[in-house]
Enzyme design. Sequence first.
Site, PDB file in Angstrom:
ATOM      1  N   GLY A  18     -16.032  10.672  16.707  1.00  0.00           N
ATOM      2  CA  GLY A  18     -15.086   9.651  17.159  1.00  0.00           C
ATOM      3  C   GLY A  18     -15.112   8.424  16.253  1.00  0.00           C
ATOM      4  CG  HIS A  54      -6.189   7.867  24.112  1.00  0.00           C
ATOM      5  ND1 HIS A  54      -5.721   8.910  23.365  1.00  0.00           N
ATOM      6  CD2 HIS A  54      -7.508   8.111  24.313  1.00  0.00           C
ATOM      7  CE1 HIS A  54      -6.710   9.766  23.134  1.00  0.00           C
ATOM      8  NE2 HIS A  54      -7.813   9.297  23.681  1.00  0.00           N
ATOM      9  CG  ASP A  82      -8.385   6.556  13.852  1.00  0.00           C
ATOM     10  OD1 ASP A  82      -8.459   5.628  14.674  1.00  0.00           O
ATOM     11  OD2 ASP A  82      -8.527   7.743  14.170  1.00  0.00           O
ATOM     12  CG  ASP A 123      -3.083   4.586  18.226  1.00  0.00           C
ATOM     13  OD1 ASP A 123      -3.025   5.357  19.204  1.00  0.00           O
ATOM     14  OD2 ASP A 123      -3.699   4.880  17.175  1.00  0.00           O
ATOM     15  CE1 TYR A 180      -5.222  10.810  19.788  1.00  0.00           C
ATOM     16  CE2 TYR A 180      -3.118  11.684  19.072  1.00  0.00           C
ATOM     17  CZ  TYR A 180      -4.014  10.640  19.153  1.00  0.00           C
ATOM     18  OH  TYR A 180      -3.679   9.428  18.611  1.00  0.00           O
ATOM     19  NE  ARG A 237     -10.939   4.530  15.015  1.00  0.00           N
ATOM     20  CZ  ARG A 237     -11.612   5.462  15.616  1.00  0.00           C
ATOM     21  NH1 ARG A 237     -12.929   5.423  15.688  1.00  0.00           N
ATOM     22  NH2 ARG A 237     -11.007   6.510  16.169  1.00  0.00           N
TER      23      ARG A 237
HETATM   24  O1  A2G Z   1      -7.635   8.612  18.968  1.00  0.00           O
HETATM   25  C1  A2G Z   1      -7.739   9.031  17.613  1.00  0.00           C
HETATM   26  O2  A2G Z   1      -8.816   8.374  17.008  1.00  0.00           O
HETATM   27  C2  A2G Z   1      -6.445   8.712  16.889  1.00  0.00           C
HETATM   28  N1  A2G Z   1      -6.587   9.004  15.483  1.00  0.00           N
HETATM   29  C3  A2G Z   1      -6.097   7.226  17.023  1.00  0.00           C
HETATM   30  O3  A2G Z   1      -4.840   6.998  16.443  1.00  0.00           O
HETATM   31  C4  A2G Z   1      -6.100   6.790  18.472  1.00  0.00           C
HETATM   32  O4  A2G Z   1      -4.990   7.288  19.150  1.00  0.00           O
HETATM   33  C5  A2G Z   1      -7.406   7.214  19.148  1.00  0.00           C
HETATM   34  C6  A2G Z   1      -7.426   6.899  20.615  1.00  0.00           C
HETATM   35  O5  A2G Z   1      -7.361   5.532  20.812  1.00  0.00           O
HETATM   36  C7  A2G Z   1      -6.011  10.005  14.880  1.00  0.00           C
HETATM   37  O6  A2G Z   1      -5.292  10.746  15.480  1.00  0.00           O
HETATM   38  C8  A2G Z   1      -6.267  10.195  13.445  1.00  0.00           C
END
Ligand code: A2G
Length: 528
Positions: free
Chosen positions: A157, A58, A212, A60, A268, A51
């Site tokens: 990404g 950041h 995702d 969700d 993260y 996707r």
């Molecule tokens: O960073 C990653 O892609 C995260 N995905 C997603 O959930 C979201 O937080 C993004 C930032 O917007 C995973 O952790 C799989």
Amino acid sequence: MSEPIPVIDDISILYSDPKLASARARWAELSAEFEKHYGRKPDFIARSPGRVNLIGEHVDYSGFGVLPMAIEDDCLIAVAVNESSSDVKFANINKKYSSLEFSPKSSQDGYVDINPELHVWSNYFAAGYRGLLEELNIETPNGMLCLMSGSVPEGAGLSSSSAFVCCSVIATVKAQESLLEKSQRKIPSAHEIATIAIRSERYVGALVGGMDQAASILSKPNAALFIEFHPVLKATPVYFPTTQPAIAFVIANTLVTSAKAETAPVRYNLRVVETRGAARVLALALGIPLPADGKFHLKQVLDAHYEKVGFSSEGKTEAEADIEKLVGMTEVVERVLGTDEIKNGVSYSKLCELSGLSEAEFKKLYIQQPIRDEIFHLYRRAKHVYTEERRAVAFRDTCEKAMRVQEKAAGGDEHKAVVESKALFKRLGELMDESQVYCHKYFDCSCDELEELTQLARRAGAYGSRLSGAGWGGASVSLVSEDRVPEFISHLKKEFYAKHHPDLTEDQLERAIFASAPSSGAAMFVGH
Ligand code: A2G
């Protein structure tokens, strides 16, 4: 909400015309290799795409809505089911990846052993497999022979890891279908599978939001998705005008690899802790009661705050009401977290003190995954989250307005419609640009190459440009007028790739920068 994963017998609905021929070749290669590898044909092929996130970065894991779209690059897993043994064999068509063989009975938990400290490729399959069996409580699963082919670039990404986990969950569900039917249990819906995939990815060791997995599984052809997580997972298609002037999204990879599993403790996972810490401190300041388990995110703070003060949405559209609340919360952030004491970051002991917890209590409630840092930025992270969600809501609303302009234009004043549409696209671009500024300055998730690429994109005529996904490398996404895409891509090839990556082959360049149509989500292919 209860729709199953679509079963298809023709892959042409998954790809745009320019991509279809190479996709057909890849699917055929996967089937042929499967037969060579296992000496039999696969029973089915599961597919889940990567996707690109258009806006809502950041947010969700703070419970807020995001706006991604599935891309055409995807993960495919061909599977043959064995009902007489539970053994699993998993391999990749690309020999660079090691294969995996296990017998659920001999693993510690009866499913499959996963060591999140070892960043091995096959962990992602194991995570999806285990997540599904655990959720459905399947004790003696059917055996599976699997072969995978992935085309989502890694560390770009574009969510190669979630596409892999989602595809593994889908493949495992399908392989266990006969067991579920025998015990008269229902086959999980696409929504349920997305929820399971979100949980499953946590076995790999990083904290994750749900964007995702939901985008990979639930996307619909020709639409982006507005995905909400709180109080329940909800995905609403967002469409873009298809008549002229149309827009396109161009993905450009910085080629700076953003390896989430390895960097999570300082990036993260740390952001998850900072935003949770900010939610807690805001809740305490606003007199909002906190649940004992401490699980409380910034969206819940917003909901609880407006319930407490009473908010009337009378006479406002849903978007207007949401935006008003988000703006209000940004003011609360300034007041509570923008103080001299907090604004420039706090130490761990100060964070615990502000949270009203001892260091051990804070750790127990909020630090389930390893993190490493000395300074925690509550103000800047919370300010990013509330403003970013405002931008995501405004983006969705602007897309809806553009669709209304298109509908009205049919048989009406076309010139007026073109002018109005362009103004709306400009607005979308501004929101993307502003998002990039906040990702860079407040969320610290950009990098020099992303800054350079997004600036070059704007100079090359993009309406707007921003990083997409977790950041710290990976890809940018730019909103470009469809008729200017070829010119735009050649400009970036010359100004970015020729300078920083002069040795890329034509093929590598095609994979580094490309326009992507919104693709459909996960599917199950059962034809031969
Ligand atoms: O960073 C990653 O892609 C995260 N995905 C997603 O959930 C979201 O937080 C993004 C930032 O917007 C995973 O952790 C799989």
